[in-house]
Every structure is written in structure tokens, then in C-alpha cells.
Design an enzyme around this catalytic site. Structure first.
Site, PDB file in Angstrom:
ATOM      1  N   MET A 198       0.810  -1.220   0.000  1.00  0.00           N
ATOM      2  CA  MET A 198       0.000   0.000   0.000  1.00  0.00           C
ATOM      3  C   MET A 198       0.845   1.274   0.000  1.00  0.00           C
ATOM      4  O   MET A 198       0.546   2.238   0.690  1.00  0.00           O
ATOM      5  CB  MET A 198      -0.959  -0.013   1.198  1.00  0.00           C
ATOM      6  N   HIS A 251      -4.683  -5.671  -9.195  1.00  0.00           N
ATOM      7  CA  HIS A 251      -5.533  -4.530  -8.879  1.00  0.00           C
ATOM      8  C   HIS A 251      -6.991  -4.985  -8.904  1.00  0.00           C
ATOM      9  O   HIS A 251      -7.400  -5.703  -9.829  1.00  0.00           O
ATOM     10  CB  HIS A 251      -5.312  -3.422  -9.916  1.00  0.00           C
TER      11      HIS A 251
END
Length: 201
Positions: free
Chosen positions: A95, A114
Site C-alpha cells: 500500500m 488490482h
């Protein structure tokens, strides 16, 4: 000497996609890859414990001491990757947005997963955005990483239906099941030199 490609995997949390990648490599003697490192920016990441339990080397480079100096953080982040002699880097719930300078060091050998059917819904909150748009199909994408966010060549996609009454959490759970199928399949193909897009449903 093994001729398997060495794969480093970057995580920030529980590492469920990392587990699917590592297990696929460890359980298949003919797999073209082997996990050489699981690296996190978070010392408390559950993925580190799961990797260690599988005998995979782990490392932590905490981003917080570097503040907003992303280049300084990445200068440290790259060190364990190079020390592990990684051939390929897989982002699996990592992240932190990486700078162009970092990406270019691994361009052509870094993958990401994703949770949307790219080019739709780059960035965050993909499941809520798919629901808000009234989409009837949603899913996930594995792509090569380039300096532009969620923008590299697509290597694989898996779809799920959007059902009436779905919440973002419902959709996220359904997509995650497909992520765990798609990412290992694409990685194996990628390590064998296959670049055509894999479609799962």
C-alpha cells in the site's frame, strides 16, 4: 543450480495474495519460479508470519521514519530485494505508491494485482465505484507495473458478476477469490515468457 526465477513479493497487510503466489510455487515442482523474499513496509503485517511459516525469507523496511521522502524510503526498500537477487517483483497488497525511479529499476519484471477490470477504476475504492456506476461485471487485473499508477500492460483479468443488493464488502470478497486464482496463473505464465492476456471467469 536452480534455473527457477527468484520472486520477491511486497505486502503491507495479511498477505492473502502473497500466500496464493508462494503456495503455487512451493507446491508445483515444475513451477518456473521460487519465492526468495517477502518484504513489507509494516513490521506487524500478518503476511510476514505466513511467509516465515512457509520457510520464505522476510524483511521489513518501515516507511514511517522517512516521512514524505519517498526516494529515501525506496533507497532502503530496494536493498533487500537486490540482496535476495530477485528476478521478478510482485506487488501483493503493497500500500505504498512507488516512484518512477523505483519502478524503472524493475521495469519489465514487476507485476501488480488490482481489484478492478482495468482500465476502469484505477486507484482506491474500486468496489464502491463499480457499484455506483451500475456495472453488472467487476473483477481484478494483473498487470506489469509502469511509472503511471495502475497503467501497465494487462496480463490477465478475472470477472465476477455484480449481484443485486451487493455491498462493496460483498463484491470485495467475491473478487478476492478470483485474485487468488488469477495472480498465480499469470505469474507462472509470465515467468515462462507468455505475455498474452489470460481471461478467467
Amino acid at each position: 543450480m536452480s534455473d527457477k526465477k527468484r520472486v520477491a513479493i511486497l505486502v503491507s497487510g495479511g498477505g492473502s495474495n502473497m500466500v496464493s503466489l508462494v503456495d503455487s510455487m512451493l507446491k508445483d515442482a515444475d513451477h518456473p519460479g521460487q519465492p526468495c523474499l517477502v518484504l513489507s513496509n509494516n513490521a506487524d503485517a500478518g503476511g510476514l508470519t505466513k511467509a516465515a511459516a512457509r520457510g520464505v525469507s522476510t524483511a521489513v523496511v518501515d516507511h514511517r521514519p522517512f516521512g514524505k521522502d519517498r526516494e529515501a524510503f525506496e533507497a532502503e526498500l530496494v536493498k533487500p530485494i537486490l540482496e535476495a537477487r530477485a528476478d521478478v517483483v510482485c506487488l501483493a497488497g503493497f500500500m505504498r505508491v512507488l516512484t518512477a525511479g523505483f519502478v524503472r529499476q524493475f521495469e519489465g519484471r514487476m507485476l501488480n494485482i488490482h481489484p478492478s477490470l482495468l482500465p476502469k477504476y484505477k486507484g482506491l475504492h474500486t468496489h464502491a465505484r463499480a457499484l455506483e456506476a451500475g456495472d453488472d461485471r467487476h473483477g481484478c487485473t494483473v498487470h506489469e507495473v509502469t511509472p503511471l499508477l495502475d497503467d501497465g500492460p494487462i496480463l490477465g483479468q478475472a470477472e465476477v458478476p455484480v449481484n443485486p443488493g451487493d455491498t462493496p464488502d460483498d463484491l470485495a470478497a467475491r473478487v478476492l477469490v478470483q485474485e487468488h486464482r488469477l495472480y498465480p496463473a499469470v505469474l507462472a505464465r509470465y515467468l515462462r515468457g507468455e505475455r498474452d492476456v489470460l481471461h478467467l471467469s
